[in-house]
Design a protein around this motif. Structure first.
Motif, PDB file in Angstrom:
ATOM      1  N   ARG A 188      -1.212  -2.678  -2.906  1.00  9.06           N
ATOM      2  CA  ARG A 188      -0.542  -3.730  -2.137  1.00  9.06           C
ATOM      3  C   ARG A 188       0.920  -3.751  -2.558  1.00  9.06           C
ATOM      4  NH1 ARG A 188      -4.319  -8.727  -1.013  1.00  9.06           N
ATOM      5  NH2 ARG A 188      -3.317  -8.407   0.979  1.00  9.06           N
ATOM      6  N   ALA A 189       1.784  -3.965  -1.587  1.00 10.45           N
ATOM      7  CA  ALA A 189       3.216  -4.032  -1.874  1.00 10.45           C
ATOM      8  C   ALA A 189       3.879  -4.892  -0.810  1.00 10.45           C
ATOM      9  CB  ALA A 189       3.830  -2.633  -1.866  1.00 10.45           C
ATOM     10  N   PRO A 190       4.893  -5.649  -1.188  1.00 10.04           N
ATOM     11  CA  PRO A 190       5.635  -6.390  -0.168  1.00 10.04           C
ATOM     12  C   PRO A 190       6.436  -5.414   0.695  1.00 10.04           C
ATOM     13  CG  PRO A 190       6.668  -6.640  -2.319  1.00 10.04           C
ATOM     14  CD  PRO A 190       5.398  -5.879  -2.527  1.00 10.04           C
ATOM     15  N   ILE A 191       6.751  -5.842   1.898  1.00  9.36           N
ATOM     16  CA  ILE A 191       7.586  -5.053   2.795  1.00  9.36           C
ATOM     17  C   ILE A 191       9.036  -5.406   2.485  1.00  9.36           C
ATOM     18  CG2 ILE A 191       8.158  -4.572   5.201  1.00  9.36           C
ATOM     19  CD1 ILE A 191       5.355  -3.601   4.328  1.00  9.36           C
ATOM     20  N   ASP A 192       9.826  -4.400   2.143  1.00 11.44           N
ATOM     21  CA  ASP A 192      11.227  -4.620   1.785  1.00 11.44           C
ATOM     22  C   ASP A 192      12.116  -4.773   3.012  1.00 11.44           C
ATOM     23  OD1 ASP A 192      10.663  -4.378  -0.999  1.00 11.44           O
ATOM     24  OD2 ASP A 192      10.653  -2.199  -0.771  1.00 11.44           O
ATOM     25  N   SER A 193      11.840  -4.019   4.073  1.00 11.05           N
ATOM     26  CA  SER A 193      12.628  -4.136   5.291  1.00 11.05           C
ATOM     27  C   SER A 193      11.841  -3.542   6.450  1.00 11.05           C
ATOM     28  CB  SER A 193      13.983  -3.448   5.143  1.00 11.05           C
ATOM     29  OG  SER A 193      13.825  -2.065   4.937  1.00 11.05           O
ATOM     30  N   TYR A 194      12.292  -3.874   7.649  1.00  8.13           N
ATOM     31  CA  TYR A 194      11.657  -3.366   8.861  1.00  8.13           C
ATOM     32  C   TYR A 194      12.726  -3.179   9.923  1.00  8.13           C
ATOM     33  CZ  TYR A 194      12.184  -8.061  10.680  1.00  8.13           C
ATOM     34  OH  TYR A 194      12.714  -9.240  11.111  1.00  8.13           O
ATOM     35  N   GLY A 195      12.433  -2.374  10.917  1.00  8.18           N
ATOM     36  CA  GLY A 195      13.359  -2.123  12.020  1.00  8.18           C
ATOM     37  C   GLY A 195      13.563  -0.633  12.222  1.00  8.18           C
ATOM     38  N   ASN A 196      14.276  -0.267  13.273  1.00  9.61           N
ATOM     39  CA  ASN A 196      14.510   1.142  13.604  1.00  9.61           C
ATOM     40  C   ASN A 196      13.207   1.930  13.691  1.00  9.61           C
ATOM     41  OD1 ASN A 196      17.344   0.896  13.756  1.00  9.61           O
ATOM     42  ND2 ASN A 196      17.488   1.054  11.529  1.00  9.61           N
TER      43      ASN A 196
ATOM     44  N   PRO B  97      -6.083  -5.194   1.723  1.00  7.83           N
ATOM     45  CA  PRO B  97      -6.315  -5.248   0.282  1.00  7.83           C
ATOM     46  C   PRO B  97      -6.497  -3.860  -0.347  1.00  7.83           C
ATOM     47  CG  PRO B  97      -7.568  -6.963   1.362  1.00  7.83           C
ATOM     48  CD  PRO B  97      -6.983  -6.099   2.456  1.00  7.83           C
ATOM     49  N   SER B  98      -7.065  -2.911   0.389  1.00  2.00           N
ATOM     50  CA  SER B  98      -7.304  -1.572  -0.153  1.00  2.00           C
ATOM     51  C   SER B  98      -6.073  -0.676  -0.097  1.00  2.00           C
ATOM     52  CB  SER B  98      -8.457  -0.900   0.588  1.00  2.00           C
ATOM     53  OG  SER B  98      -8.110  -0.702   1.955  1.00  2.00           O
ATOM     54  N   GLY B  99      -5.028  -1.099   0.587  1.00  2.00           N
ATOM     55  CA  GLY B  99      -3.830  -0.280   0.658  1.00  2.00           C
ATOM     56  C   GLY B  99      -3.070  -0.500   1.956  1.00  2.00           C
ATOM     57  N   ILE B 100      -2.010   0.277   2.106  1.00  2.00           N
ATOM     58  CA  ILE B 100      -1.173   0.230   3.296  1.00  2.00           C
ATOM     59  C   ILE B 100      -1.409   1.515   4.076  1.00  2.00           C
ATOM     60  CG2 ILE B 100       1.198   0.101   4.148  1.00  2.00           C
ATOM     61  CD1 ILE B 100       1.903  -1.432   1.556  1.00  2.00           C
ATOM     62  N   TYR B 101      -1.748   1.363   5.345  1.00  2.23           N
ATOM     63  CA  TYR B 101      -2.135   2.492   6.182  1.00  2.23           C
ATOM     64  C   TYR B 101      -1.249   2.584   7.414  1.00  2.23           C
ATOM     65  CZ  TYR B 101      -6.469   2.105   3.521  1.00  2.23           C
ATOM     66  OH  TYR B 101      -7.395   2.034   2.509  1.00  2.23           O
ATOM     67  N   GLY B 102      -0.929   3.804   7.835  1.00  2.00           N
ATOM     68  CA  GLY B 102      -0.284   4.002   9.113  1.00  2.00           C
ATOM     69  C   GLY B 102      -1.232   3.542  10.210  1.00  2.00           C
ATOM     70  N   TRP B 103      -0.684   2.933  11.249  1.00  2.00           N
ATOM     71  CA  TRP B 103      -1.499   2.350  12.330  1.00  2.00           C
ATOM     72  C   TRP B 103      -0.935   2.852  13.645  1.00  2.00           C
ATOM     73  CZ3 TRP B 103      -1.020  -3.157  14.542  1.00  2.00           C
ATOM     74  CH2 TRP B 103      -2.201  -3.540  15.185  1.00  2.00           C
TER      75      TRP B 103
ATOM     76  N   GLU C 256     -13.177  -6.090   0.406  1.00  2.00           N
ATOM     77  CA  GLU C 256     -12.653  -7.350  -0.125  1.00  2.00           C
ATOM     78  C   GLU C 256     -12.495  -8.358   1.009  1.00  2.00           C
ATOM     79  OE1 GLU C 256      -8.655  -8.776  -2.444  1.00  2.00           O
ATOM     80  OE2 GLU C 256      -9.500  -6.813  -2.941  1.00  2.00           O
ATOM     81  N   PRO C 257     -12.924  -9.596   0.812  1.00  2.00           N
ATOM     82  CA  PRO C 257     -12.821 -10.594   1.886  1.00  2.00           C
ATOM     83  C   PRO C 257     -11.371 -10.898   2.260  1.00  2.00           C
ATOM     84  CG  PRO C 257     -13.660 -11.597  -0.130  1.00  2.00           C
ATOM     85  CD  PRO C 257     -13.516 -10.141  -0.404  1.00  2.00           C
ATOM     86  N   ILE C 258     -11.151 -11.101   3.529  1.00  2.00           N
ATOM     87  CA  ILE C 258      -9.826 -11.433   4.059  1.00  2.00           C
ATOM     88  C   ILE C 258      -9.945 -12.782   4.755  1.00  2.00           C
ATOM     89  CG2 ILE C 258      -8.066 -10.772   5.744  1.00  2.00           C
ATOM     90  CD1 ILE C 258      -9.045  -7.845   5.296  1.00  2.00           C
ATOM     91  N   GLU C 259      -9.063 -13.692   4.391  1.00  2.00           N
ATOM     92  CA  GLU C 259      -9.090 -15.019   5.002  1.00  2.00           C
ATOM     93  C   GLU C 259      -8.115 -15.117   6.175  1.00  2.00           C
ATOM     94  OE1 GLU C 259      -8.628 -19.697   3.678  1.00  2.00           O
ATOM     95  OE2 GLU C 259      -8.406 -18.133   2.182  1.00  2.00           O
TER      96      GLU C 259
END
Length: 128
Positions: free
Chosen positions: A15-23, A41-47, A68-71
């Protein structure tokens, strides 16, 4: 003999916060990714989802398979807010997940806050 280029599915195992988005992409954990993301919770995946594409439960299969449960599920629908289709909202509720559609920017900011608060949150964010 040269080996051919190996293309792998985009995945960051944590898990990691998103530092920036755009482009057309996102920056996180010192890396960049072009395209949309599932933040689980298991990671960040391309979608493989683009702005304006119809959203249905099939696009969220990886999220629904999480152990892992997600609320909370934040859905960044692109530059503008788009309502989630009723069958998709029903699919989230059936799994005990609260869903909230918002612009991608709002979803990124909200995800980062909820992640810092150690909440059971996931996000699906469409690149802008």
């Amino acid at each position: 003999m040269r080996r051919p280029i190996e293309v792998r599915n985009a995945h960051f195992p944590g898990r990691a916060p998103i530092d920036s988005y755009g482009n057309g992409g996102f920056r996180f954990a010192g890396m960049s990714h072009r395209g949309s993301l599932l933040l689980l919770p298991s990671g960040i995946y391309g979608w493989d989802v683009e702005e304006g594409q119809a959203l249905d439960a099939g696009l969220f299969a990886r999220l629904f398979d999480e152990v892992e449960p997600i609320e909370f599920v934040l859905v960044g629908t692109g530059a503008d807010i788009r309502p989630l289709p009723a069958p998709l909202r029903t699919a989230f509720r059936a799994r005990g997940m609260n869903s909230d559609p918002m612009s991608t920017g709002a979803a990124v900011r909200t995800y980062n806050i909820m992640l810092a608060e150690e909440r059971r949150v996931a996000a699906a964010v469409i690149a802008v």
